[in-house]
Design a protein around this motif. Structure first.
Motif, PDB file in Angstrom:
ATOM      1  N   GLU A  30     -23.696  40.949  13.692  1.00  0.00           N
ATOM      2  CA  GLU A  30     -22.418  40.348  13.359  1.00  0.00           C
ATOM      3  C   GLU A  30     -21.470  41.356  12.756  1.00  0.00           C
ATOM      4  O   GLU A  30     -21.819  42.090  11.839  1.00  0.00           O
ATOM      5  CB  GLU A  30     -22.620  39.202  12.366  1.00  0.00           C
ATOM      6  CG  GLU A  30     -23.292  38.028  13.018  1.00  0.00           C
ATOM      7  CD  GLU A  30     -23.494  36.908  12.024  1.00  0.00           C
ATOM      8  OE1 GLU A  30     -24.329  36.047  12.293  1.00  0.00           O
ATOM      9  OE2 GLU A  30     -22.819  36.932  10.987  1.00  0.00           O
ATOM     10  N   ALA A  31     -20.259  41.334  13.278  1.00  0.00           N
ATOM     11  CA  ALA A  31     -19.245  42.201  12.692  1.00  0.00           C
ATOM     12  C   ALA A  31     -19.023  41.769  11.257  1.00  0.00           C
ATOM     13  O   ALA A  31     -18.983  40.594  10.944  1.00  0.00           O
ATOM     14  CB  ALA A  31     -17.948  42.065  13.477  1.00  0.00           C
ATOM     15  N   GLY A  32     -18.894  42.730  10.377  1.00  0.00           N
ATOM     16  CA  GLY A  32     -18.607  42.329   9.018  1.00  0.00           C
ATOM     17  C   GLY A  32     -19.815  42.356   8.106  1.00  0.00           C
ATOM     18  O   GLY A  32     -19.667  42.283   6.897  1.00  0.00           O
ATOM     19  N   LEU A  33     -21.036  42.389   8.672  1.00  0.00           N
ATOM     20  CA  LEU A  33     -22.187  42.740   7.841  1.00  0.00           C
ATOM     21  C   LEU A  33     -22.332  44.242   7.964  1.00  0.00           C
ATOM     22  O   LEU A  33     -22.211  44.736   9.054  1.00  0.00           O
ATOM     23  CB  LEU A  33     -23.452  42.075   8.351  1.00  0.00           C
ATOM     24  CG  LEU A  33     -23.636  40.612   8.017  1.00  0.00           C
ATOM     25  CD1 LEU A  33     -24.925  40.101   8.651  1.00  0.00           C
ATOM     26  CD2 LEU A  33     -23.707  40.411   6.517  1.00  0.00           C
TER      27      LEU A  33
ATOM     28  N   ASP B 100     -20.711  44.720   5.097  1.00  0.00           N
ATOM     29  CA  ASP B 100     -19.675  44.511   4.090  1.00  0.00           C
ATOM     30  C   ASP B 100     -19.685  43.097   3.532  1.00  0.00           C
ATOM     31  O   ASP B 100     -19.401  42.874   2.365  1.00  0.00           O
ATOM     32  CB  ASP B 100     -18.304  44.800   4.709  1.00  0.00           C
ATOM     33  CG  ASP B 100     -18.068  46.292   4.838  1.00  0.00           C
ATOM     34  OD1 ASP B 100     -17.032  46.683   5.380  1.00  0.00           O
ATOM     35  OD2 ASP B 100     -18.928  47.047   4.375  1.00  0.00           O
ATOM     36  N   GLY B 101     -20.000  42.155   4.412  1.00  0.00           N
ATOM     37  CA  GLY B 101     -19.938  40.762   3.985  1.00  0.00           C
ATOM     38  C   GLY B 101     -20.827  40.438   2.802  1.00  0.00           C
ATOM     39  O   GLY B 101     -20.524  39.535   2.035  1.00  0.00           O
TER      40      GLY B 101
ATOM     41  N   MET C   8     -16.780  33.581  17.145  1.00  0.00           N
ATOM     42  CA  MET C   8     -16.790  34.241  15.851  1.00  0.00           C
ATOM     43  C   MET C   8     -15.363  34.434  15.399  1.00  0.00           C
ATOM     44  O   MET C   8     -14.534  34.911  16.153  1.00  0.00           O
ATOM     45  CB  MET C   8     -17.492  35.602  16.011  1.00  0.00           C
ATOM     46  CG  MET C   8     -17.807  36.203  14.695  1.00  0.00           C
ATOM     47  SD  MET C   8     -19.568  36.363  14.417  1.00  0.00           S
ATOM     48  CE  MET C   8     -19.930  37.725  15.494  1.00  0.00           C
TER      49      MET C   8
ATOM     50  N   VAL D  50     -12.068  38.927  12.208  1.00  0.00           N
ATOM     51  CA  VAL D  50     -12.011  39.387  10.822  1.00  0.00           C
ATOM     52  C   VAL D  50     -11.465  40.788  10.765  1.00  0.00           C
ATOM     53  O   VAL D  50     -11.664  41.584  11.671  1.00  0.00           O
ATOM     54  CB  VAL D  50     -13.402  39.371  10.175  1.00  0.00           C
ATOM     55  CG1 VAL D  50     -13.870  37.957   9.929  1.00  0.00           C
ATOM     56  CG2 VAL D  50     -14.389  40.086  11.067  1.00  0.00           C
TER      57      VAL D  50
ATOM     58  N   LEU E 282     -11.713  44.359   9.341  1.00  0.00           N
ATOM     59  CA  LEU E 282     -12.812  45.111   8.748  1.00  0.00           C
ATOM     60  C   LEU E 282     -12.341  46.149   7.757  1.00  0.00           C
ATOM     61  O   LEU E 282     -13.116  46.925   7.250  1.00  0.00           O
ATOM     62  CB  LEU E 282     -13.630  45.795   9.866  1.00  0.00           C
ATOM     63  CG  LEU E 282     -14.329  44.785  10.785  1.00  0.00           C
ATOM     64  CD1 LEU E 282     -15.000  45.486  11.944  1.00  0.00           C
ATOM     65  CD2 LEU E 282     -15.353  43.994  10.002  1.00  0.00           C
TER      66      LEU E 282
ATOM     67  N   PRO F  62     -15.279  39.336   5.091  1.00  0.00           N
ATOM     68  CA  PRO F  62     -15.998  39.045   6.323  1.00  0.00           C
ATOM     69  C   PRO F  62     -17.423  38.644   6.010  1.00  0.00           C
ATOM     70  O   PRO F  62     -17.861  38.739   4.875  1.00  0.00           O
ATOM     71  CB  PRO F  62     -15.976  40.376   7.070  1.00  0.00           C
ATOM     72  CG  PRO F  62     -15.889  41.402   5.994  1.00  0.00           C
ATOM     73  CD  PRO F  62     -15.237  40.775   4.810  1.00  0.00           C
ATOM     74  N   GLY F  63     -18.089  38.259   7.023  1.00  0.00           N
ATOM     75  CA  GLY F  63     -19.476  37.875   6.800  1.00  0.00           C
ATOM     76  C   GLY F  63     -19.739  36.528   7.431  1.00  0.00           C
ATOM     77  O   GLY F  63     -18.821  35.899   7.948  1.00  0.00           O
TER      78      GLY F  63
END
Lengths: 695, 107
Positions: free
Chosen positions: A680-683, A685-686, B1, B4, B6, B100-101
């Motif tokens: 997943e984009a953003g892990l 950092d998430g 999704m 987001v 980044l 994000p996440g």
């Protein structure tokens, strides 16, 4: 803490407060009944029935098929209760029974377990729990799958979680069988089924929700069961009930006794006799068939002589029985001789093979080259074990998933603190118990004439000679330390008897051990079944499966795995502590690098994680297979042990090689194959930054 | 999704650096207690804590107490940092910085 959490917490305080008072009343009540003449059997059965009954009731009251409740207890568990549940989940039969035992036998060396099993929580708190909680899924393979993407990291995660947890759960069920059979007279096999039943009534019906609340109750029972004897014995021996302070005096006295015993001429005579016996056994092993013949002839002649002399019938029968029980085949005879040889060699050591209680790394390290080598090797193994246990703690799936059940990230952090606090209560008492039992044995048992030996020696040596046995080697009618064999597991189970406490305390301790084993087994079963149903079936095979179906499948898996574990446990593979430590090394090697770098290093990717996990696991398995006697036997490895060992590190500490290898492979492969997916984009950092309002 | 951004804002960078600092200091203490201490255990000579030899006491009691302290201090320090981060949310800053996440999984 939100208002909802606070009022829920108040409700819990009330309920568990009443529970604790109930436990105390129950114990005191049984104590009174013991005075009034209730038999052992009744008291033991009452403890067993009452405790398992309570767990069943809590399990029933918490039954659910709701997905969030089943997997993560609805994320409603306040930090302090999650801490207690984690502590019970954490403290297995190995901790409860084995820790004091290993401290008794290995002295300072046993402290590696104390350090390892507490320090690991610092790693959990600082590096893992809050981030996993913020991620917010249900399991560890979930995190691996989301962070790294694709199918492989999740699959490898599932396989490792199942492997590690299965080994661990077999050991727990074995522990349950041991405890129930030793203290209630049921056979080992029946004991295992009791354990199975106890475990299933919780996890089957209500998943994580039932398991959590039952574990809180089990923690209360197990900590009371451990601390009551410790405090009582301390009060008896030193007049000071604060055992953790008072046992220092006993430690000093034990040290003095150790010096005296090492110089005692009678102990030295026993030692010399045992060395001679060992020599004789080595000669026997050199020519097994001749030895078997000689043994048979000697016993036959003895029986004939006794009959001619008109000896008492009982003794003739005893001799005839020994004649009949002689090993028939060469292998059996050789195995028997080897066992006797090992036992004789051990008992012939100074202090009957016990390590001096406080000396770090028993070899002194100031003598000749061989002494220096032994010292360095012991120190290396101590640190390697500490490393593996700590890193393994921080990689154990059933521990890490416990922090998914708290209401928020902040609560997760507090929960780790509470967990460690509750765990430390037991681990700080373990050395106290070991030292006080040793003091009792050294001062009040060794040196007694054989016909005045306390009851517990006779009872336990009949019950299980591998745990307690005495033999008048030098024939002087007085017990020397070298003539007494005490196994590690008996230290905790028999401590109340050894110190002369009422019988009800012995059964309390057994109930505590049972609570420890059942709570851990519950947590592990849930981890395994969730890995198979949620991570494998749902995420990989059938993403469209409905929530109800997933939960149902998980329940079925619990049943299947429990039966499989009970079967393996009934095969009687002994040495609990070794297998548990091996499981820690495996978990460390497989999970730790992938989790840590997944959180802290943006460039860790799918290929790297898969390679790293497999490399870590592979190194561990390879080192254990080539160095553990049991596995060497099964796999038929004949290369001499000395060649297979890397720097003399014990196989249970294989993690000390696996973890660095895992890190390096993960890093190198991630850098070499930067294109491999990242999930997943953003892990990651998430998981680093608090979300508005949610933390 | 959901799409987001980044980009990591300055606020987030500062927060993360603070987190790493707290973590680093506590990890260093952990390392000293777990490995450096036991390495020198035999050289502590006759030092005692009450009746306990120092090396024994450290491994059996001292280290445990300090581990609990490490974890408790971490929880409190992070609470403080989190509160400061949340309080800074209101000063506008650069585009809120993406959070994000995995969306929508928190209760």
């Amino acid at each position: 803490m939100t208002q909802v959490t606070r009022s829920f917490a108040h409700k819990l305080h009330r309920r568990y407060g009443i529970f604790t008072v109930g436990v105390v009343i129950f114990i005191v009540g049984l104590g009174v009944l013991e005075r009034l003449g209730w038999s052992r059997g009744w008291i033991g059965a009452s403890f067993l029935a009452a405790t398992v009954g309570i767990y069943a009731v809590i399990g029933l009251l918490s039954r659910t098929t709701d997905e969030s409740e089943y997997y993560v207890a609805g994320r409603r568990v306040p930090a302090i209760y999650n801490g207690m549940a984690t502590a019970a989940d954490w403290m297995s039969a190995a901790s409860f029974i084995g820790t004091a035992g290993v401290l008794y036998l290995k002295g300072f060396g046993g402290l590696a377990y104390i350090l390892g099993w507490t320090g690991g929580y610092c790693l959990v708190a600082l590096l893992l729990a809050p981030y996993l909680r913020r991620f917010g899924q249900y399991t560890i393979p979930d995190f691996l799958g989301a962070r790294y993407g694709g199918v492989l990291p999740r699959l490898v995660g599932v396989a490792c979680a199942v492997l590690v947890s299965f080994i661990y759960v077999v050991v727990q069920i074995y522990g349950v069988g041991l405890i129930t059979s030793h203290l209630t007279g049921f056979t080992f096999e029946i004991g295992i089924f009791v354990g199975l039943g106890g475990v299933l009534v919780c996890s089957f019906l209500g998943g994580m929700r039932a398991v959590t609340w039952t574990q809180v109750a089990q923690y209360i029972i197990l900590i009371v069961a451990y601390l009551v004897p410790v405090v009582w014995i301390s009060a008896k021996q030193t007049g000071n009930p604060v055992a953790v302070v008072a046992y220092g005096e006993q430690l000093a006295k034990v040290g003095e006794r150790e010096t005296a015993l090492q110089a005692d001429p009678r102990e030295l005579a026993v030692s010399a006799d045992l060395h001679q016996r060992a020599e004789g056994l080595r000669r026997k092993l050199a020519d097994v068939p001749a030895a078997m013949q000689r043994d048979a002839q000697a016993l036959t002649a003895q029986v004939a002589r006794m009959k001619a002399d008109d000896a008492p019938l009982a003794r003739i029968q005893q001799a005839e029985r020994r004649l009949m029980n002689l090993p028939r085949s060469q292998e059996a005879a050789a195995a028997a001789y080897r066992r006797e040889l090992d036992s004789a060699v051990l008992q012939a050591q100074p202090l009957a093979g016990l390590a001096p209680q406080t000396r770090p790394y028993a070899a002194v390290g100031e003598g000749d080259a061989q002494d220096q080598q032994a010292f360095k090797r012991e120190r290396r193994n101590f640190l390697a074990l500490v490393f593996c246990l700590m890193v393994g703690t921080a990689a154990m799936p059933h521990v890490l998933t416990r922090y998914y059940t708290t209401p928020s990230v902040g609560e997760a952090r507090r929960s780790v603190a509470w967990s460690l606090f509750f765990i430390s209560l037991l681990y700080i008492a373990a050395p106290a118990l070991a030292v006080m039992v040793k003091y009792e044995v050294f001062s009040h048992v060794v040196g007694l004439p054989y016909d005045q030996l306390p009851d517990w020696v006779r009872r336990w040596s009949k019950l299980d000679p591998s745990l307690v046995s005495v033999e008048d080697v030098n024939g002087d009618g007085i017990l020397q330390l070298g003539e007494l064999h005490l196994g590690g597991d008996v230290i905790v189970l028999a401590a109340p008897e050894i110190a002369g406490l009422p019988l009800v305390v012995t059964y309390l301790v057994a109930a505590g051990g049972l609570a420890a084993a059942l709570s851990t087994a519950d947590g592990l079963l849930l981890t395994i079944s969730n890995a198979l149903s949620h991570d494998f079936y749902h995420r990989v095979l059938n993403p469209k499966a409905s929530a109800i179906r997933r939960v149902m499948l998980s329940k079925v898996m619990v049943l299947v795995v429990a039966l499989a574990a009970a079967y393996v446990a009934s095969l009687h593979i002994t040495d609990i502590l070794q297998f548990v430590s091996a499981a820690f090394s495996l978990a460390a090697g497989a999970f730790f690098p992938a989790l840590i770098l997944g959180i802290f290093w943006r460039r860790a990717n799918r290929a790297g994680a898969t390679a790293g996990m497999l490399a870590g696991l592979g190194v561990c398995v390879y080192y254990m297979a080539t160095n553990m006697p049991l596995l060497r036997g099964i796999l038929g490895i004949t290369r001499p042990l000395a060649e297979c060992s890397w720097w003399g590190v014990e196989p249970i500490a294989a993690g000390v090689f696996a973890v660095p290898v895992g890190f390096m492979v993960l890093a190198v492969v991630s850098l070499l194959l930067p294109g491999s997916g990242q999930g997943e984009a953003g892990l990651p950092d998430g998981v680093r930054y608090p979300r508005a309002g949610a933390g | 999704m959901p799409s987001v951004s980044l980009a990591v804002s300055a606020k987030q960078r500062a927060y993360w650096r603070a987190v790493l600092r707290v973590t680093g200091v506590l990890l260093l203490l952990w390392f000293l207690l777990s490995f450096v201490g036991p390495w020198f255990a035999a050289s502590l000579g006759a030092a005692h804590v009450g009746y306990f030899p120092l090396s024994f006491w450290m491994a059996a009691q001292g280290a445990l107490l300090l581990f609990v302290a490490i974890v408790a201090v971490y929880a409190l320090a992070m609470e403080h940092l989190d509160a400061r981060y949340a309080a800074q949310d209101d000063d506008g800053g650069e585009g809120q910085g993406a959070s994000p996440g995995p969306a929508g999984r928190e209760p």
